[in-house]
Each structure stands twice: as structure tokens, then as C-alpha cells.
Design a protein around this motif. Structure first.
Motif, PDB file in Angstrom:
ATOM      1  N   UNK A  41       0.849  -1.193   0.000  1.00 38.32           N
ATOM      2  CA  UNK A  41       0.000   0.000   0.000  1.00 38.32           C
ATOM      3  C   UNK A  41       0.883   1.242   0.000  1.00 38.32           C
ATOM      4  N   UNK A  42       0.405   2.268  -0.662  1.00 34.71           N
ATOM      5  CA  UNK A  42       1.090   3.559  -0.589  1.00 34.71           C
ATOM      6  C   UNK A  42       0.672   4.221   0.715  1.00 34.71           C
ATOM      7  N   UNK A  43       1.634   4.777   1.427  1.00 31.97           N
ATOM      8  CA  UNK A  43       1.349   5.441   2.699  1.00 31.97           C
ATOM      9  C   UNK A  43       1.066   6.921   2.455  1.00 31.97           C
ATOM     10  N   UNK A  44      -0.041   7.388   3.042  1.00 33.05           N
ATOM     11  CA  UNK A  44      -0.408   8.804   2.986  1.00 33.05           C
ATOM     12  C   UNK A  44      -0.583   9.278   4.426  1.00 33.05           C
ATOM     13  N   UNK A  45       0.210  10.257   4.830  1.00 34.42           N
ATOM     14  CA  UNK A  45       0.123  10.833   6.172  1.00 34.42           C
ATOM     15  C   UNK A  45      -0.924  11.941   6.167  1.00 34.42           C
TER      16      UNK A  45
END
Length: 154
Positions: A41-45
Motif C-alpha cells: 500500500x502507498x502510505x499517505x500521512x
């Protein structure tokens, strides 16, 4: 006998209310489906905070590719409790009305997290359809103070 019957009817009204921020939790959702934490998964903060007479998410817009799985890492940098609820704008506005009537609602949904100040959490979500979707803090007054954002899926 009559007293026990009346008590049985009234007892559920005194218990905490559990609500579902995920209005379509048993059906196909316009905004996707819970992700699989075992898959990439791409991490988005996303940071939640209040200040300068407004409440906000940073960033307030996230762009995603259709079919992409995202791991949202959510941090409450504020001094108040905040939550994030991913849904359609219509679903979030409807749920905000319910929250205004019952601000102590508890959520147990894969598309929502409530965080105390200085705490963090995660939501893993797969966006299966293109469109524009909403994320909001639905605690009474928070969305109205600017705490909402947009997810653009192409």
C-alpha cells in the motif's frame, strides 16, 4: 409484569449508541473497500489539528489511482479529540446530522478512526472506483470549522 415490559423497552435507550460511519458496510461502496494490510500500500500521512480559529486536515486533498490501496497514517496533533471518516460527501453530511443529535456515538468501521490528542492510527483502504470522495471529522462543529478534505480517484 407491566413494569418489567416497560423497563425492557426503555433499557436499550440508556445504553451507549454505536453508529456506523460506513453507511454501506454490508454493500458495495462507491468509495471502495477495506484494504488488506498484508498487501502493498502507498502510505499517505494525514494530520489533524486545530488553530488559527479553524480545524483542518493536512493535506486537505489526496489524489489516488483507481485500484490503488492506501495506508492512511493519521496523526492528531491537536488538543481535542478528532476523527476521520471516509465516505461520499452525501453520506458524511447525513452522518454529521446524526452525530449532532448524539455526539457520544461510537464508531466501529473500517473507514473511520477517532483519535485522542497526540495519538495516531491507521486506515487501510482500497479505492476501487473513480470519483471524488470526502473525508471529514464529524464530531459536532468540527466539519463546520473546516475539518474536511477531498479524495480524488482517477
Amino acid at each position: 409484569m407491566k413494569t418489567r415490559f416497560i423497563l425492557a423497552l426503555l433499557l436499550p435507550l440508556t445504553m451507549p449508541v454505536a453508529a456506523f460511519a460506513d453507511a454501506g458496510h454490508d454493500e458495495d461502496r462507491a468509495y471502495g473497500e477495506p484494504g488488506d494490510p498484508k498487501k502493498p500500500a502507498r502510505t499517505v500521512l494525514i494530520t489533524m489539528k486545530e488553530g488559527e480559529q479553524k480545524m483542518q486536515f493536512l493535506p486537505s486533498e489526496v489524489k489516488i489511482r483507481k485500484g490503488e490501496q492506501i495506508k492512511f497514517v493519521i496523526r492528531n496533533n491537536g488538543l481535542l479529540d478528532h476523527e476521520i471518516v471516509i465516505a461520499t460527501l452525501e453520506e458524511n453530511l447525513k452522518h454529521a446530522e446524526e452525530m449532532a443529535k448524539n455526539p457520544d456515538m461510537e464508531h466501529d468501521d473500517p473507514n473511520a478512526r477517532r483519535l485522542e490528542p497526540k495519538k495516531s492510527g491507521e486506515i487501510v483502504w482500497k479505492f476501487t472506483k473513480a470519483g471524488e470522495f470526502d473525508f471529514s471529522c464529524l464530531l459536532p462543529g468540527h466539519r463546520e470549522a473546516g475539518m474536511f478534505g477531498k479524495i480524488v480517484v482517477r
